[in-house]
Design a protein around this motif. Structure first.
Motif, PDB file in Angstrom:
ATOM      1  N   GLU A   9      -3.288   2.792   6.990  1.00  0.00           N
ATOM      2  CA  GLU A   9      -2.439   3.985   6.939  1.00  0.00           C
ATOM      3  C   GLU A   9      -1.690   4.194   8.258  1.00  0.00           C
ATOM      4  O   GLU A   9      -2.287   4.308   9.319  1.00  0.00           O
ATOM      5  CB  GLU A   9      -3.302   5.218   6.627  1.00  0.00           C
ATOM      6  CG  GLU A   9      -2.472   6.476   6.441  1.00  0.00           C
ATOM      7  CD  GLU A   9      -3.319   7.702   6.154  1.00  0.00           C
ATOM      8  OE1 GLU A   9      -2.756   8.710   5.674  1.00  0.00           O
ATOM      9  OE2 GLU A   9      -4.531   7.673   6.409  1.00  0.00           O
ATOM     10  N   ARG A  30      -2.901   9.593  10.872  1.00  0.00           N
ATOM     11  CA  ARG A  30      -4.080   9.990  10.112  1.00  0.00           C
ATOM     12  C   ARG A  30      -4.576  11.367  10.532  1.00  0.00           C
ATOM     13  O   ARG A  30      -4.514  11.715  11.715  1.00  0.00           O
ATOM     14  CB  ARG A  30      -5.206   8.968  10.309  1.00  0.00           C
ATOM     15  CG  ARG A  30      -4.926   7.697   9.539  1.00  0.00           C
ATOM     16  CD  ARG A  30      -6.053   6.702   9.540  1.00  0.00           C
ATOM     17  NE  ARG A  30      -7.378   7.201   9.212  1.00  0.00           N
ATOM     18  CZ  ARG A  30      -7.753   7.659   8.012  1.00  0.00           C
ATOM     19  NH1 ARG A  30      -6.853   7.705   7.027  1.00  0.00           N
ATOM     20  NH2 ARG A  30      -8.971   8.057   7.808  1.00  0.00           N
ATOM     21  N   GLU A  58       1.217  -1.838   4.535  1.00  0.00           N
ATOM     22  CA  GLU A  58       1.645  -0.793   5.471  1.00  0.00           C
ATOM     23  C   GLU A  58       1.537  -1.300   6.907  1.00  0.00           C
ATOM     24  O   GLU A  58       1.068  -0.591   7.814  1.00  0.00           O
ATOM     25  CB  GLU A  58       0.873   0.517   5.271  1.00  0.00           C
ATOM     26  CG  GLU A  58       1.075   1.133   3.891  1.00  0.00           C
ATOM     27  CD  GLU A  58       0.595   2.572   3.774  1.00  0.00           C
ATOM     28  OE1 GLU A  58       0.548   3.276   4.797  1.00  0.00           O
ATOM     29  OE2 GLU A  58       0.283   2.991   2.649  1.00  0.00           O
ATOM     30  N   GLN A  96       6.774   0.647   6.287  1.00  0.00           N
ATOM     31  CA  GLN A  96       5.510   0.086   5.794  1.00  0.00           C
ATOM     32  C   GLN A  96       5.795  -1.334   5.297  1.00  0.00           C
ATOM     33  O   GLN A  96       6.182  -1.535   4.154  1.00  0.00           O
ATOM     34  CB  GLN A  96       4.936   0.943   4.666  1.00  0.00           C
ATOM     35  CG  GLN A  96       4.603   2.368   5.083  1.00  0.00           C
ATOM     36  CD  GLN A  96       4.186   3.230   3.903  1.00  0.00           C
ATOM     37  OE1 GLN A  96       4.321   2.853   2.743  1.00  0.00           O
ATOM     38  NE2 GLN A  96       3.680   4.415   4.204  1.00  0.00           N
ATOM     39  N   SER A 267     -10.497   3.090  -1.955  1.00  0.00           N
ATOM     40  CA  SER A 267      -9.754   4.071  -1.156  1.00  0.00           C
ATOM     41  C   SER A 267     -10.434   5.430  -1.256  1.00  0.00           C
ATOM     42  O   SER A 267     -11.163   5.720  -2.205  1.00  0.00           O
ATOM     43  CB  SER A 267      -8.305   4.167  -1.636  1.00  0.00           C
ATOM     44  OG  SER A 267      -8.266   4.536  -3.012  1.00  0.00           O
ATOM     45  N   SER A 323      -8.522   3.892   8.283  1.00  0.00           N
ATOM     46  CA  SER A 323      -7.527   4.015   7.207  1.00  0.00           C
ATOM     47  C   SER A 323      -8.130   4.765   6.038  1.00  0.00           C
ATOM     48  O   SER A 323      -9.343   4.976   5.963  1.00  0.00           O
ATOM     49  CB  SER A 323      -7.070   2.616   6.753  1.00  0.00           C
ATOM     50  OG  SER A 323      -6.053   2.720   5.764  1.00  0.00           O
ATOM     51  N   ASP A 324      -7.263   5.156   5.100  1.00  0.00           N
ATOM     52  CA  ASP A 324      -7.737   5.775   3.861  1.00  0.00           C
ATOM     53  C   ASP A 324      -7.988   4.727   2.777  1.00  0.00           C
ATOM     54  O   ASP A 324      -8.356   5.058   1.651  1.00  0.00           O
ATOM     55  CB  ASP A 324      -6.758   6.843   3.363  1.00  0.00           C
ATOM     56  CG  ASP A 324      -5.331   6.343   3.260  1.00  0.00           C
ATOM     57  OD1 ASP A 324      -5.085   5.137   3.495  1.00  0.00           O
ATOM     58  OD2 ASP A 324      -4.431   7.156   2.952  1.00  0.00           O
TER      59      ASP A 324
END
Length: 334
Positions: A9, A30, A58, A96, A267, A323-324
């Protein structure tokens, strides 16, 4: 050999225009994460992966002012990664990119975009009737897939297609009616992109290529109510339907066949309002039938669902900070 896909992300926010790491205490993209914290977390995750190649979804922005390749290579040097050479496909204007980070001691790699009469290059346009009105619509990728030809030092050849399919989220909707209209429009475009991708896959399978299709599809079986309207998810299109030769991903298969109970997830998103988290299966590593003969082993590096990740506190916390999305890997005996 280990190949991974990892959606990071807002990776681009962690570098300046010269590709230098912004290891400081300013906020990253984030929520409640500083840039230095995210960089160190990513360093831990990439080091733990120890992958021969990572399709970074991304990835840092690439344009006339910035080089996403230099940024990623600087990141690899800073954290001592084997996968230290970056290969970008067609750059885009979303900040991204889709970029392969790989070990040049293991692979030779080149961006190798293909084109066929029924499946043009991914930086072109695809004609299809989206709304069944007998008029052809032009569909384009906002993030064209990255087609990579890999050759190992032992002479084995692989084709990779890195994918970041269009999000179905109805961004910009001002009311429930706009939300429904935009969501249906986005679903149509996403399915069209995946039909285009499937035609490329068909050409590779017909030639007997060793193919891996990997990345973030923003979709999965049963993920939203609009799947009933269109009859299928984009994952079903990409894997193959009817008498088409199939790609294989055990997590996709579990989601397709599991009507009740838990399915894998890749995720974890913070939801608005009540601040709960939504977990979803969005990231896949799909392989052609020939690669099933090479003892493939898949892993989702989930901080709570994978025993090794959960049992390693430093890695568990890094995965949550970085990251997500969580990485997905495949190990192959090649």
């Amino acid at each position: 050999m280990r190949i991974a896909t990892y959606n990071v992300e807002w990776f681009t926010n962690l570098f300046d225009d010269e590709g230098r790491l912004l290891h400081d205490q300013r906020w990253s993209g984030r929520l409640n994460v500083k840039r230095g914290e995210q960089l160190d977390a990513l360093g831990i995750v990439f080091t733990a992966l120890d992958a021969d190649a990572v399709m970074v979804i991304e990835a840092p922005d690439d344009n006339r002012r910035r080089s996403g390749v230099i940024a990623l290579q600087n990141f690899a040097v800073e954290y001592g990664l084997r996968a230290r050479k970056a290969l970008i496909g067609f750059s885009n204007d979303t900040q991204q990119e889709i970029t392969l980070l790989y070990d040049p001691d293991v692979f030779e790699a080149r961006h190798d975009p293909l084109s066929h009469p029924d499946a043009p290059r991914f930086d072109a346009a695809f004609e299809i009737d989206l709304d069944v009105d007998a008029d052809l619509d032009l569909v384009q990728w906002s993030k064209p897939p990255n087609e990579v030809a890999l050759r190992t030092k032992a002479g084995h050849e692989l084709r990779l297609i890195g994918v970041h399919a269009k999000s179905k989220a109805p961004h910009g909707a001002r009311n429930i009616h706009e939300q429904m209209r935009i969501a249906i429009e986005n679903r149509r475009k996403q399915l069209a992109q995946c039909l285009w991708l499937r035609r490329r896959i068909d050409h590779h399978l017909a030639q007997g290529d060793n193919l891996i299709v990997l990345g973030d599809f923003n979709d999965g079986p049963g993920l939203d109510e609009y799947e009933k309207l269109f009859g299928r998810s984009s994952i079903e299109i990409v894997i193959g339907e009817g008498d088409q030769p199939r790609l294989f991903d055990p997590h996709a298969r579990a989601a397709l066949t599991q009507k009740l109970g838990a399915v894998p997830t890749t995720s974890r998103f913070r939801m608005g309002g009540d601040d709960n988290y939504l977990c979803a299966l969005l990231d896949y590593v799909m392989v052609s039938p020939e690669l099933l003969d090479h003892s493939p082993r898949w892993r989702i590096w989930h901080p709570f669902d994978n025993p090794v990740c959960y049992g390693t506190p430093e890695l568990r916390e890094a995965l949550l900070t970085a990251s997500d999305h969580f990485p997905v890997t495949i190990d192959l005996n090649l």
